[in-house]
Design an enzyme around this catalytic site. Sequence first.
Site, PDB file in Angstrom:
ATOM      1  N   GLU A   1       8.992  -4.925  10.341  1.00 12.42           N
ATOM      2  CA  GLU A   1       9.451  -3.617   9.854  1.00 12.42           C
ATOM      3  C   GLU A   1       9.972  -2.761  11.008  1.00 12.42           C
ATOM      4  O   GLU A   1       9.298  -2.599  12.035  1.00 12.42           O
ATOM      5  CB  GLU A   1       8.297  -2.898   9.137  1.00 12.42           C
TER       6      GLU A   1
ATOM      7  N   LYS B   1      -1.251  -9.439   2.261  1.00 17.23           N
ATOM      8  CA  LYS B   1      -0.530  -9.048   3.484  1.00 17.23           C
ATOM      9  C   LYS B   1      -1.447  -8.162   4.320  1.00 17.23           C
ATOM     10  O   LYS B   1      -2.128  -7.287   3.771  1.00 17.23           O
ATOM     11  CB  LYS B   1       0.768  -8.309   3.156  1.00 17.23           C
TER      12      LYS B   1
ATOM     13  N   ASP C   1       0.842  -1.203   0.000  1.00 15.30           N
ATOM     14  CA  ASP C   1       0.000   0.000   0.000  1.00 15.30           C
ATOM     15  C   ASP C   1       0.876   1.251   0.000  1.00 15.30           C
ATOM     16  O   ASP C   1       0.369   2.375  -0.090  1.00 15.30           O
ATOM     17  CB  ASP C   1      -1.002   0.001   1.165  1.00 15.30           C
ATOM     18  N   SER C   2       2.202   1.059   0.040  1.00 14.81           N
ATOM     19  CA  SER C   2       3.124   2.169  -0.202  1.00 14.81           C
ATOM     20  C   SER C   2       2.880   2.737  -1.602  1.00 14.81           C
ATOM     21  O   SER C   2       3.369   3.827  -1.920  1.00 14.81           O
ATOM     22  CB  SER C   2       4.584   1.719  -0.045  1.00 14.81           C
TER      23      SER C   2
ATOM     24  N   GLU D   1      -1.584  -5.880   7.970  1.00 18.32           N
ATOM     25  CA  GLU D   1      -0.838  -5.302   9.096  1.00 18.32           C
ATOM     26  C   GLU D   1      -1.506  -5.628  10.422  1.00 18.32           C
ATOM     27  O   GLU D   1      -2.727  -5.621  10.534  1.00 18.32           O
ATOM     28  CB  GLU D   1      -0.748  -3.779   8.945  1.00 18.32           C
TER      29      GLU D   1
ATOM     30  N   ASP E   1      -1.330  -6.084  -0.808  1.00 19.21           N
ATOM     31  CA  ASP E   1      -1.495  -5.512   0.534  1.00 19.21           C
ATOM     32  C   ASP E   1      -2.951  -5.136   0.823  1.00 19.21           C
ATOM     33  O   ASP E   1      -3.609  -4.505  -0.017  1.00 19.21           O
ATOM     34  CB  ASP E   1      -0.645  -4.231   0.617  1.00 19.21           C
TER      35      ASP E   1
HETATM   36  O1  KIV Z   1       3.530  -1.192   1.634  1.00 22.55           O
HETATM   37  C1  KIV Z   1       4.711  -1.580   1.644  1.00 22.55           C
HETATM   38  O2  KIV Z   1       5.522  -1.264   0.772  1.00 22.55           O
HETATM   39  C2  KIV Z   1       5.122  -2.443   2.740  1.00 22.55           C
HETATM   40  C3  KIV Z   1       6.571  -2.795   2.830  1.00 22.55           C
HETATM   41  C4  KIV Z   1       7.337  -1.630   3.294  1.00 22.55           C
HETATM   42  C5  KIV Z   1       6.806  -3.990   3.669  1.00 22.55           C
HETATM   43  O3  KIV Z   1       4.318  -2.824   3.542  1.00 22.55           O
END
Ligand code: KIV
Length: 270
Positions: free
Chosen positions: A180, A111, A43-44, A113, A82
């Site tokens: 992280e 993924k 989600d970055s 969190e 994500d």
């Molecule tokens: O969203 C992302 O890029 C991440 C990584 C930094 C692990 O969660």
Amino acid sequence: MNSITDLQRAKRQGRVISMVTCYDHWTARIVQRSEVDCILIGDSAAMVAHGFDDTISATPEMMAWHVRAVAKGAPDKLIVGDFPFLAHRKGEAAAFETADLLMKAGAQAVKIEGLRGHQEILRALVESGVPVMGHLGLTPQSLHAFGGFRVQAKQRQAADQLVRDALELQTLGCFSVVLEAIPNDVARRVTEALDIPTIGIGAGPDTSGQVLVLQDLLGMNPDFEPRFVRRYLDGSNLFREALDRFACDVRQGEFPAEKETYGCSKSSTA
Ligand code: KIV
């Protein structure tokens, strides 16, 4: 590496896993041809691809578009999509909706969190055949609760809690956990305690694998220089220099050259 079992086998065999983030198709095609093991559509994307200050603005639909573009470009890599901000905290139906979107877009895993407060949702997803990667430590969606992007689990109590949380993620059926921005020792403790692989970012050398944001390792943002990033390219300057050369050639009438143009065929009348 294109399945979660490949990832788990890598840990058993002591082979260190490499992962990068990716958000678009043409970059995915380059990652596909590389030695990198797997891809996270993080989600970055909200920050790197859309210019937001944090990841809070990512939505399931935004993530699905990025997953779709990447999955088409990197068919031989394990693709992890994500869950964006609160997508796993709005009840089971909403979580299933997001998993459905991401996996139909081409992710083989998702993924998510954190842990506390959504254990049952994690369990339900895993039991429904959705491979889930956990994410502990500095979970960027909780940025405002942490008071900024800060290293986590520095105190003994928090470190112990993080080890317990990682074990619980494993018990719930997660196939891997991202760690992280935590001290090396804590990441090592977690990695030794778990059977499933840990993937670190700013978590030192003793995890089962490492993940970096692709644009960080390519040096695309000269203003972003955190301690945990290694730059493998001066991408920002290389791109700019290429653009400057193009602009200069255009201005001086040197582009296009004859061989970069089309002529009419002699028999053609059109
Ligand atoms: O969203 C992302 O890029 C991440 C990584 C930094 C692990 O969660």
